[in-house]
Design a protein around this motif. Structure first.
Motif, PDB file in Angstrom:
ATOM      1  N   GLY A  64      -4.213 -11.406  -0.480  1.00  0.00           N
ATOM      2  CA  GLY A  64      -5.562 -10.878  -0.347  1.00  0.00           C
ATOM      3  C   GLY A  64      -6.652 -11.913  -0.532  1.00  0.00           C
ATOM      4  N   THR A  65      -7.832 -11.390  -0.829  1.00  0.00           N
ATOM      5  CA  THR A  65      -9.028 -12.198  -0.991  1.00  0.00           C
ATOM      6  C   THR A  65      -9.671 -11.901  -2.335  1.00  0.00           C
ATOM      7  N   ALA A  66     -10.780 -12.577  -2.633  1.00  0.00           N
ATOM      8  CA  ALA A  66     -11.471 -12.356  -3.904  1.00  0.00           C
ATOM      9  C   ALA A  66     -12.096 -10.977  -3.986  1.00  0.00           C
ATOM     10  N   THR A  67     -12.322 -10.336  -2.852  1.00  0.00           N
ATOM     11  CA  THR A  67     -12.895  -8.992  -2.856  1.00  0.00           C
ATOM     12  C   THR A  67     -11.882  -7.934  -2.431  1.00  0.00           C
ATOM     13  N   ALA A  68     -10.632  -8.346  -2.218  1.00  0.00           N
ATOM     14  CA  ALA A  68      -9.550  -7.410  -1.883  1.00  0.00           C
ATOM     15  C   ALA A  68      -8.248  -8.009  -2.387  1.00  0.00           C
ATOM     16  N   SER A  96      -2.712   1.545  -8.385  1.00  0.00           N
ATOM     17  CA  SER A  96      -2.063   1.932  -7.134  1.00  0.00           C
ATOM     18  C   SER A  96      -0.576   2.143  -7.401  1.00  0.00           C
ATOM     19  N   GLY A  97       0.210   2.296  -6.330  1.00  0.00           N
ATOM     20  CA  GLY A  97       1.622   2.603  -6.467  1.00  0.00           C
ATOM     21  C   GLY A  97       2.412   1.507  -7.164  1.00  0.00           C
ATOM     22  N   SER A 114      -0.985  -5.052   2.896  1.00  0.00           N
ATOM     23  CA  SER A 114       0.289  -5.408   3.523  1.00  0.00           C
ATOM     24  C   SER A 114       0.839  -6.636   2.811  1.00  0.00           C
ATOM     25  N   ALA A 115       1.574  -6.410   1.727  1.00  0.00           N
ATOM     26  CA  ALA A 115       1.987  -7.505   0.860  1.00  0.00           C
ATOM     27  C   ALA A 115       3.490  -7.471   0.614  1.00  0.00           C
ATOM     28  N   VAL A 116       3.991  -8.591   0.086  1.00  0.00           N
ATOM     29  CA  VAL A 116       5.406  -8.742  -0.233  1.00  0.00           C
ATOM     30  C   VAL A 116       5.562  -9.204  -1.670  1.00  0.00           C
ATOM     31  N   ALA A 117       6.521  -8.607  -2.388  1.00  0.00           N
ATOM     32  CA  ALA A 117       6.960  -9.059  -3.705  1.00  0.00           C
ATOM     33  C   ALA A 117       8.379  -9.569  -3.555  1.00  0.00           C
ATOM     34  N   GLY A 136      -0.233  -0.655   1.134  1.00  0.00           N
ATOM     35  CA  GLY A 136      -1.578  -0.266   0.747  1.00  0.00           C
ATOM     36  C   GLY A 136      -1.601   0.874  -0.239  1.00  0.00           C
ATOM     37  N   THR A 137      -0.446   1.540  -0.410  1.00  0.00           N
ATOM     38  CA  THR A 137      -0.344   2.654  -1.352  1.00  0.00           C
ATOM     39  C   THR A 137       0.949   2.616  -2.142  1.00  0.00           C
TER      40      THR A 137
END
Length: 629
Positions: A64-68, A96-97, A114-117, A136-137
């Motif tokens: 993400g970004t500094a605002t997201a 969030s989830g 839309s991220a990955v761990a 996102g959720t």
């Protein structure tokens, strides 16, 4: 030598006063001060809103970004592994989830929606190669990495990601690429590292700092081109457990330890060619997380600071604007300590009415006070002693309705009385509430207000909590749509046709100190996203809107008082800076970016005269005088 006009394409203007805005590099001659002036870039860190769950060794770098931004996993204050996820919107954090598997020292990459761990530490029996994807959720399981490891770094997006370095049973130099489904091994790093910093994309990634048994805290920088790694200019500082932000050609290496457990607050920046020192962060820490742009705005949050885990957030900006973060500050105290007082209007034009004091019986008062942003002055008295009223409108056109008195007998029937204020005196109007209530949600204007929920003190009708809504048109009260549940001591904001009701005490709910939020369209209430913290006797930015409101103070259980502030953006609640004084059953007014809290219940003693003012973050241009010789 080139002139300013040849370089910029414009000549220096002569002005009598500095402009209110401008562009980077702009210059002018101020004839009033006799100086050559222009806009100067300011690089600085500023404190942000703290996380909901303080933690260290979480993922979030390269996400993400500094605002997201996004934070997930890590070790909390218990200490224990956590699976909690939080989203940052530039103002505050919201839950969030949760991850399917709690873990720490994991890699993260992608964007907030839309991220990955990947990978991480599970505690005994050891490390993980599990992958989870965030939409996102919620998180869903993906295919496993080829190398089981922890303390690794990530870069890229969900469909074009990269994981590198880490610790297996020893330090690792493994590199793997992710295509959104499968992991593929790529060329290894030239040095094995754990607790390293990383950022960029799958075809242009950057590795910096970290820990290696042969070199300790390396200053080496390594660049990845989508196929192989190559050495880049050495970093100006040595650290591990750093936060990272940016791209291969514009990166930040933030805080860390050198050597552990010695925390440092230094920061360095990379421009694709060389590293240079940047402004330090306020809190020295390591095992921290970050994200955003290497040139700002960027963000750093969480970590281990001193002996404990922190949720502190700091934000970096490089701009011609001076950025001030939002905060609460002390205001001028009320003329007397009062609880159960209510207010309406704005910070610089607040109307406060009624309330209760320790002296009595009767314990309720009929006083009215007006606040101009600097001082309180007395206004016209209410027609009767009253507390816990509904208050709407503005200083010159206010409305007071419902409420109750307390004569010490234990019998405190609620009023149906309605009064209008003209800026100097109150007038009792013929229209009365259909149901006498106190501690209701209220918002609107003198000619278009709503009263929702509340409590009837008895003895006739018997004491009860209501879900009733009534609407006032400037003459009469009529019945509106019911709340989804009977609730008292809740807060309201917005207008008659776009209203909000949230929090409060709901005897039929579980938990009773509710986090329920309802939106009103002038006809019916609709349940929307819940608050972060359920509580009653809270306040609101009553003159805010349905899509921009604050919830402040209150208490999750009696007699607990809270300093917690939350902001609502029309969809989600997120954290805001905490107040200095915990309180409940207090007065409030204002809008989402400028609010006021005054009086209230603060044990001990039970009442307070303290006032706090909330101001959202601001930006102003940074003007600098330049030498002319």
């Amino acid at each position: 030598m080139s002139t300013y006009r040849e370089i910029v394409g414009k000549k220096i203007k002569k002005v009598s006063s500095d402009p209110s805005d401008g562009l980077d590099g702009q210059m002018w001659y101020n004839s009033g001060t006799g100086t050559l002036r222009g806009l100067a870039v300011v690089e600085a860190w500023a404190s942000g809103t703290v996380m909901l769950t303080p933690r260290k060794s979480a993922a979030g770098g390269s996400v993400g970004t500094a605002t997201a931004a996004l934070a997930f996993g890590g070790v909390d204050t218990n200490p224990a592994l956590t699976n909690k996820t939080e989203e940052f919107n530039g103002l505050g954090w919201s839950p969030s989830g949760a991850l399917n598997t709690a873990r720490s020292y994991l890699a993260g990459f992608g964007i907030q929606t839309s991220a990955v761990a990947a990978g991480g530490y599970l505690g005994p029996p050891g490390n993980s190669n599990a992958t989870e994807e965030y939409g996102g959720t919620t998180w869903t399981s993906g295919n496993n990495m080829g190398t089981t490891r922890r303390a690794l770094a990530g870069a890229g997006t969900l469909t074009s990601g990269l994981a590198f370095g880490g610790f297996t049973t020893t330090h690792s130099n493994a590199t793997e690429e992710y295509d959104g489904t499968n992991w593929t091994a790529s060329n290894t790093m030239p040095v094995a590292l754990e607790l390293l910093g990383g950022c960029g994309t799958q075809t242009a990634a950057l590795s910096f700092n970290g820990e290696n048994p042969g070199t300790g805290n390396p200053t080496a920088t390594i660049e990845y081109n989508g196929t192989s790694w190559s050495a880049a200019p050495t970093n100006t500082r040595s650290a591990e457990g750093v936060a990272s932000a940016g791209l291969q050609t514009a990166a930040l290496s933030i805080a860390g330890a050198n050597p552990p457990p010695t925390k440092i607050n230094t920061v360095s920046g990379y421009d694709g060619t060389s590293w240079a020192s940047k402004p330090t962060v306020a809190t020295a820490r390591w095992l921290t997380s970050g994200g955003g742009a290497g040139t700002g705005p960027a963000i750093m949050y969480g970590g281990e600071a001193g002996p404990g885990v922190t949720g502190a957030t700091e934000e970096f900006n490089s701009s011609t604007n001076v950025i001030t973060q939002g905060a609460w500050a002390s205001g001028t105290s009320l003329p007397q300590a009062i609880k159960a007082i209510r207010g309406t209007g704005t910070v610089n034009a607040t109307l406060a009415m009624g309330g209760g004091t320790p002296a009595g019986p009767p314990y309720a008062i009929e006083n009215t006070y007006e606040y101009d942003g600097t001082s309180w002055t007395g206004g016209g008295n209410l027609a009767a002693e009253n507390q816990n009223v509904g208050a709407t409108g503005v200083v010159t056109a206010g409305l007071c309705f419902g409420g109750s008195n307390s004569d010490g007998s234990g019998v405190n029937p609620s009023f149906t009385l309605t009064q209008e204020y003209n800026g100097s005196s109150w007038t009792t109007v013929p229209g009365t509430l259909g149901t006498g209530v106190k501690n209701m949600a209220a918002a609107g204007t003198q000619t278009a207000s709503f009263s929702a929920g509340g409590f009837q003190g008895g003895p006739s009708p018997p004491p009860a909590t209501y879900n009733v809504t009534e609407e006032y048109d400037g003459t009469n009260w009529t019945t509106g749509g019911n709340l989804s549940q009977a609730t008292q001591t809740l807060a309201g904001a917005g207008t008659l046709t776009a209203g909000l009701g949230f929090g409060g005490y709901a005897p039929g709910d579980s938990p009773k100190y509710t986090d329920v939020t309802n939106e009103y369209n002038g006809t019916a209430w609709t349940n929307v996203n819940t608050m972060i913290t359920g509580r009653d006797q809270l306040g609101s930015s009553k003159s805010g809107t349905q899509s921009a409101a604050l919830a402040m103070f209150g208490g999750p259980t009696a007699p607990t008082v809270s300093t917690t502030t939350e902001g609502y953006d029309g969809t989600t609640w997120s954290t805001r800076p905490n107040m200095a004084t915990g309180r409940k059953n207090a007065g409030s007014s204002g809008i989402a970016t400028a609010a006021l809290a005054f009086g209230g219940y603060v044990p001990p003693p039970p009442e307070t005269a303290a006032v706090e003012e909330f101001t959202a973050g601001t930006e102003s241009i940074n003007i600098k005088a330049f030498a002319t010789s």
